[in-house]
Scaffold this motif. Structure first.
Motif, short mmCIF file in Angstrom:
data_model
loop_
_atom_site.label_atom_id
_atom_site.label_comp_id
_atom_site.label_asym_id
_atom_site.label_seq_id
_atom_site.Cartn_x
_atom_site.Cartn_y
_atom_site.Cartn_z
N HIS A 22 0.86 -1.19 0.00
CA HIS A 22 0.00 0.00 0.00
C HIS A 22 0.89 1.24 0.00
O HIS A 22 1.53 1.54 1.01
CB HIS A 22 -0.91 -0.05 1.24
N HIS A 54 -4.86 6.59 -5.35
CA HIS A 54 -6.31 6.77 -5.24
C HIS A 54 -6.93 6.89 -6.64
O HIS A 54 -6.67 7.85 -7.37
CB HIS A 54 -6.63 8.07 -4.48
N GLU A 79 -6.18 2.12 -5.28
CA GLU A 79 -7.04 2.22 -4.09
C GLU A 79 -8.32 2.91 -4.53
O GLU A 79 -8.30 4.09 -4.92
CB GLU A 79 -6.35 3.01 -2.96
N HIS A 90 -12.44 2.01 1.53
CA HIS A 90 -11.43 1.92 0.48
C HIS A 90 -11.11 0.47 0.18
O HIS A 90 -10.90 -0.33 1.08
CB HIS A 90 -10.16 2.66 0.91
N HIS A 205 -7.43 -0.77 5.39
CA HIS A 205 -7.57 -0.26 6.76
C HIS A 205 -8.99 -0.34 7.34
O HIS A 205 -9.59 0.69 7.67
CB HIS A 205 -7.03 1.18 6.85
N ASP A 258 0.81 2.39 3.65
CA ASP A 258 -0.01 3.53 3.21
C ASP A 258 0.89 4.77 3.13
O ASP A 258 0.49 5.87 3.52
CB ASP A 258 -1.18 3.76 4.18
FE FE Z 1 -7.36 4.76 2.24
#
Ligand code: FE
Ligand code: AMP
Ligand code: ZN
Ligand code: FE
Length: 297
Positions: A22, A54, A79, A90, A205, A258
């Protein structure tokens, strides 16, 4: 997925090797370019890194090109912000084929929806007598898909707030005046598109998105492949609870940092890496999904 139980879910503390599944580049709201991300992953001694911007696939080509020169596996990812009941959650699509037309369509329409949301944010800002314009935002975002972090940076540049944190606290965070909703694709539909692109669907998450057990069941019934068990917003206890959910629902564990860039967010690249005995079952599951996608064509 019987083999999962054979390899087991060992929580290891490896600083070397492993996979970070991620990470965000400058194609969305990260700092590093896709090529720089691959080099940073090599520097962090990862064996595999996933680029998961994203709602966009734009960074994957450049990341792949760099990864071919480097001793590392590049996992093509995305994502996707989706709707599950009345929640925004997400989903990560990992090991996807970025040339898949439905996935490209999805990323194009999300890009448009993000731009339209930014326009509505500007309208709201104006109605609050804040001097924010689309030019401010576009100057920050460049060609990236526009996210709230870009709007936060634009508000700092326009002198409206002293820091991005304060922009979120006052204006952009959930329930604040500039937190404009945008149209989101339904979770089951997004899972279907990820599978058609030969990828696996991972709920990102779930701890920080408040995805409860019943919602995990719903996602599982829709074809979810894995849960992002390891994540900077999950403590040890949450990790253990999510591993139990994996066992209960027959899902695989995944994880990642992330990472949004040096000095941004909470984690460094590689800090929340997962061991290879989590990574390899994910690879095998992706191979199955790819075979199914080809069979359906
Ligand atoms: Fe996210
Ligand atoms: P968006 O997808 O445009 O709604 O923006 C979501 C991104 O904004 C997340 O991935 C985070 O990086 C960032 N974000 C969300 N909430 C906050 C917050 N309270 N403070 C700082 N960054 C945040
Ligand atoms: Zn982000
Ligand atoms: Fe993310």
């Amino acid at each position: 997925m019987w083999w999962v139980w054979q390899v087991g879910f060992r929580v290891s503390e490896n600083r070397q090797g492993g996979a970070d599944l991620h990470a965000h580049t400058s194609s969305s709201d990260g700092v590093l370019t896709p090529g720089e991300m691959v080099l940073a992953a090599v520097e962090a001694e990862l064996q595999a890194v996933a680029i998961t911007d994203h709602d966009t696939l734009a960074g994957i080509g450049a990341a792949r090109a760099e990864a071919q020169q480097q001793p590392i596996d590049l996992v093509a990812g995305i994502e996707i912000s989706v709707r599950l009941r009345n929640l925004e959650i997400h989903l990560l699509g990992l090991f996807i084929d970025e040339s898949c037309s439905q996935l490209r369509q999805l990323s194009l329409s999300s890009r448009r929806a993000r731009r339209e949301r930014a326009e509505r944010m500007v309208e709201r800002a104006r109605s609050l007598r804040l001097d924010l314009s689309m030019q401010h935002i576009v100057q920050v975002a460049g060609s990236a898909t526009i996210g709230r972090p870009h709007v936060a940076a634009a508000m700092v540049a326009a002198g409206i707030v002293p820091s991005p944190e304060i922009a979120f606290r006052r204006y952009l965070g959930t329930g604040r005046p500039l937190a404009v909703p945008r149209e989101l694709i339904g979770a089951p539909e997004a899972i279907g598109i990820i599978h058609r692109a030969g990828g696996i669907a991972v709920v990102a998450h779930p701890g920080s998105s408040r995805v409860r057990a019943t919602l995990l069941e719903e996602l599982s019934a829709a074809g979810l492949d894995a849960i992002e068990v390891r994540h900077p917003r999950h403590g040890r206890q949450r990790e253990q609870l999510l591993l139990e959910q994996c066992r209960r629902l027959g899902l695989l564990p995944s994880g990642g940092s992330d990472f949004h860039g040096p000095g941004r967010g909470t984690a460094k690249l590689g800090e929340y890496r997962v061991p290879m005995d989590w990574y390899q079952p994910l690879c095998r599951q992706a191979q199955e999904r790819k075979a199914q996608a080809v069979a359906k064509e």
